[in-house]
Scaffold this active site. Sequence first.
Site, short mmCIF file in Angstrom:
data_model
loop_
_atom_site.label_atom_id
_atom_site.label_comp_id
_atom_site.label_asym_id
_atom_site.label_seq_id
_atom_site.Cartn_x
_atom_site.Cartn_y
_atom_site.Cartn_z
N ASP A 86 -1.70 5.98 46.53
CA ASP A 86 -0.83 7.23 46.14
C ASP A 86 -1.04 7.49 44.55
OD1 ASP A 86 0.46 5.25 44.77
OD2 ASP A 86 2.26 5.16 46.23
N LEU A 97 -0.44 1.32 45.98
CA LEU A 97 0.85 2.10 46.59
C LEU A 97 1.67 1.73 45.43
CD1 LEU A 97 1.17 1.46 50.36
CD2 LEU A 97 0.37 3.75 49.32
N HIS A 98 2.30 2.75 44.56
CA HIS A 98 3.36 2.24 43.84
C HIS A 98 4.39 3.50 43.38
CE1 HIS A 98 0.58 4.98 41.30
NE2 HIS A 98 1.76 5.23 40.41
N ARG A 99 4.34 4.74 44.08
CA ARG A 99 5.10 5.94 43.77
C ARG A 99 6.44 5.60 44.48
NH1 ARG A 99 2.79 9.82 40.96
NH2 ARG A 99 0.61 9.85 40.92
#
Length: 362
Positions: free
Chosen positions: A284, A205-207
């Site tokens: 994501d 997850l990074h967005r």
Amino acid sequence: MSLIHLIAGARPNFMKIAPLYHRLVREDWCEPVLIHTGQHYDPSMSDAFFQDLGLPQPDMHLGIGSGSHAEQTGKVMTAYEKILMDHPPAWTVVVGDVNSTMACTLAAKKLCLPVAHLEAGLRSRDRTMPEEINRLVTDVIADLLWTPSPDADENLLAEGVAPERIVRVGNIMLDSFEMVRDQVEAERVPESLGLSKKGYGLVTLHRPSNVDDAETLAALVESLVVVSTDIPLVFPIHPRTRKSLQAHGLESRLIEAPNIHLSEPMGYIRFMSLVLGSRLVLTDSGGIQEETTYLGIPCLTRRDTTERPITVTEGTNRLVMPNEVESSVRQVLNGDWPTGSRPEFWDGHTADRIAADLAGRV
């Protein structure tokens, strides 16, 4: 010998550039020039990927580093313009949808130099995503658009792009995987963590839409904790995500969960070893949607839209809303998930098709 500039700015770019670099370096009609803009400058986010993919040190490193979208774009344009004026290439090849992609395209086209966009035509139709703006701008002004799938062709045609500018070549990401598949299979990262094959889930997850807002991130963290009681999770944490977890006091919740294995970002080979052995992936990311479809692994994409709809219509990917994470994981564990199929030209030979197309244009 025709100079071909290959632009790499961030980690997803390296995986797309590597197979093409290795293919072009064998040709006698061109000289590939590897240009690293430095948009990702952390060794764990860039140098390790160069090593894993067998790429040499870049011929040129712009050293841009972090900054706002405008700062990065402006710095890349200024630095790359100087290279273009000193060493004008026969073609500039940009890949993906990061700031460097758009910036180098703008710089080259302002000087009336030809640009090819690899992975063109993808659309999320969500203009709050910086990547979507980069895609739109790049595809409007690039001369040659290499697409990965029929939906990308359709998007470009609907936007009025001339058919002769569009060439479907397939998915270059899968060339990267096949190029190092033996090393990936030999790495055995899951075993080193005490995990069995297909006995764990992988999380990335990074967005900003998932990790920047405290309430959204807290809900995701709680879902991960709940899911981990059913299946162990491995979570290599992106620097942006770790910073947000710490800022909002949420990192300890993950650390204290006994079935969640946290790690630093990994190089490509180690990370793909985890993907290959996983029961499911919650992500994501864009590229992982493609890799999981190729490998037949259930993918839960925590986004409202995807620029890779073929991974949903033909593959193993499904979009998952925040309140659906836990139920979707249970579906996978109960065997209630589509098996999917590989789209046409997702076969590990995209670089060959690109090289053949490019050879007829220099």
